[in-house]
Design a protein around this motif. Structure first.
Motif, PDB file in Angstrom:
ATOM      1  N   PRO A 182       0.988  -1.430  -0.077  1.00 15.14           N
ATOM      2  CA  PRO A 182       0.257   0.186  -0.330  1.00 15.14           C
ATOM      3  C   PRO A 182       0.997   1.268   0.116  1.00 15.14           C
ATOM      4  O   PRO A 182       2.174   1.487   0.420  1.00 15.14           O
ATOM      5  CB  PRO A 182      -0.272  -0.130   1.310  1.00 15.14           C
ATOM      6  CG  PRO A 182      -0.510  -1.674   1.625  1.00 15.14           C
ATOM      7  CD  PRO A 182       0.505  -2.264   0.793  1.00 15.14           C
ATOM      8  N   ILE A 183       0.452   2.080  -0.844  1.00 15.53           N
ATOM      9  CA  ILE A 183       0.929   3.316  -0.738  1.00 15.53           C
ATOM     10  C   ILE A 183       0.322   4.821  -0.266  1.00 15.53           C
ATOM     11  O   ILE A 183      -0.864   4.703  -0.047  1.00 15.53           O
ATOM     12  CB  ILE A 183       1.323   4.069  -1.757  1.00 15.53           C
ATOM     13  CG1 ILE A 183       2.326   3.000  -2.679  1.00 15.53           C
ATOM     14  CG2 ILE A 183       1.890   5.588  -1.879  1.00 15.53           C
ATOM     15  CD1 ILE A 183       3.129   3.257  -4.187  1.00 15.53           C
ATOM     16  N   GLY A 229      -6.897   8.289  -8.181  1.00 13.37           N
ATOM     17  CA  GLY A 229      -7.187   7.087  -7.299  1.00 13.37           C
ATOM     18  C   GLY A 229      -7.043   6.871  -5.825  1.00 13.37           C
ATOM     19  O   GLY A 229      -7.315   5.528  -5.625  1.00 13.37           O
ATOM     20  N   PHE A 230      -5.991   8.177  -5.129  1.00 15.76           N
ATOM     21  CA  PHE A 230      -5.921   8.152  -3.919  1.00 15.76           C
ATOM     22  C   PHE A 230      -7.373   8.650  -3.255  1.00 15.76           C
ATOM     23  O   PHE A 230      -7.820   9.210  -4.267  1.00 15.76           O
ATOM     24  CB  PHE A 230      -4.419   8.472  -3.664  1.00 15.76           C
ATOM     25  CG  PHE A 230      -3.261   7.837  -4.083  1.00 15.76           C
ATOM     26  CD1 PHE A 230      -2.221   7.575  -3.037  1.00 15.76           C
ATOM     27  CD2 PHE A 230      -3.143   7.963  -5.164  1.00 15.76           C
ATOM     28  CE1 PHE A 230      -1.374   6.369  -3.114  1.00 15.76           C
ATOM     29  CE2 PHE A 230      -2.001   7.593  -5.617  1.00 15.76           C
ATOM     30  CZ  PHE A 230      -1.032   6.403  -4.553  1.00 15.76           C
ATOM     31  N   THR A 231      -7.200   8.361  -2.221  1.00 16.20           N
ATOM     32  CA  THR A 231      -8.474   8.898  -1.006  1.00 16.20           C
ATOM     33  C   THR A 231      -7.819   9.473   0.222  1.00 16.20           C
ATOM     34  O   THR A 231      -6.937   8.871   0.705  1.00 16.20           O
ATOM     35  CB  THR A 231      -8.984   7.678  -0.584  1.00 16.20           C
ATOM     36  OG1 THR A 231      -9.695   6.809  -1.415  1.00 16.20           O
ATOM     37  CG2 THR A 231     -10.464   8.164   0.123  1.00 16.20           C
ATOM     38  N   ALA A 233      -4.162   7.639   0.887  1.00 19.84           N
ATOM     39  CA  ALA A 233      -3.819   6.336   0.222  1.00 19.84           C
ATOM     40  C   ALA A 233      -4.289   5.989  -0.655  1.00 19.84           C
ATOM     41  O   ALA A 233      -5.504   6.103  -1.433  1.00 19.84           O
ATOM     42  CB  ALA A 233      -4.594   5.578   1.830  1.00 19.84           C
ATOM     43  N   ASP A 234      -3.593   4.721  -1.587  1.00 22.25           N
ATOM     44  CA  ASP A 234      -4.083   3.717  -2.178  1.00 22.25           C
ATOM     45  C   ASP A 234      -5.332   2.954  -2.234  1.00 22.25           C
ATOM     46  O   ASP A 234      -5.122   2.719  -0.663  1.00 22.25           O
ATOM     47  CB  ASP A 234      -2.934   3.130  -3.265  1.00 22.25           C
ATOM     48  CG  ASP A 234      -2.406   2.342  -2.799  1.00 22.25           C
ATOM     49  OD1 ASP A 234      -2.629   1.878  -1.195  1.00 22.25           O
ATOM     50  OD2 ASP A 234      -1.419   1.631  -2.882  1.00 22.25           O
ATOM     51  N   ALA A 235      -6.253   2.548  -3.497  1.00 19.61           N
ATOM     52  CA  ALA A 235      -6.941   1.824  -2.789  1.00 19.61           C
ATOM     53  C   ALA A 235      -6.770   0.672  -2.297  1.00 19.61           C
ATOM     54  O   ALA A 235      -7.532  -0.247  -1.349  1.00 19.61           O
ATOM     55  CB  ALA A 235      -7.791   1.026  -4.452  1.00 19.61           C
TER      56      ALA A 235
END
Length: 155
Positions: free
Chosen positions: A94-95, A114-116, A145-147
């Motif tokens: 995870p990134i 795609g990051f939240t 954070a990524d998916a």
């Protein structure tokens, strides 16, 4: 790399808190410390000219995207997206990305990719766990954070 970082960082002047701004934004000794701390930098170049830089730092269970900058003359041409896709493909961790809360353009870039933005409580915990930054910077930052990270939180 320093020239790209310091050129692109001019967008933050007057946006981030004045007590967190310094000139140059990243001095050479700070870059050296970041590399010594395990940040691996990737560059996008064209005809021998560096267009952008992006660092990734392995933190065990996650990777941190660090110091992502594109030269002001080549922003909005896909350089940042190409660099981001490259570092995302380096491993399956995870990134997480930390950036200034007032840097709406940066937050929007990561959202488009795609990051939240994580909750404030997660942000504080993550910044204290994975980054070495002062409390004032924690107060004025967000974490995206990524998916993979978001899915792991739901599991």
């Amino acid at each position: 790399m320093l020239a790209i970082v310091n050129d692109a960082a001019q967008a933050y002047r007057g946006v981030i808190p004045a007590d967190r701004w310094h000139e140059p934004y990243m001095p050479a000794d700070e870059l050296a410390k970041e590399i010594a701390a395990g940040i691996v930098f990737w560059v996008a170049e064209e005809e021998g000219r560096v267009l952008g830089v992006m660092g990734i730092q392995d933190k065990g269970d996650v990777a941190l995207l660090r110091h992502a900058y594109v030269a002001s003359a080549t922003q909005r041409t896909g350089v940042g997206t190409r660099l981001l896709r490259h570092v995302q493909g380096l491993d399956g961790k995870p990134i997480l990305i930390g950036t200034w809360a007032a840097a709406s353009w940066a937050i929007e870039f990561y959202r488009r990719n795609g990051f939240t933005v994580v909750s404030d409580s997660d942000k504080d915990r993550l910044l204290r766990t994975y980054w070495s930054i002062p409390a004032r910077q924690i107060e004025t930052s967000v974490v995206l954070a990524d998916a993979r990270w978001m899915e792991a939180q739901r599991a």
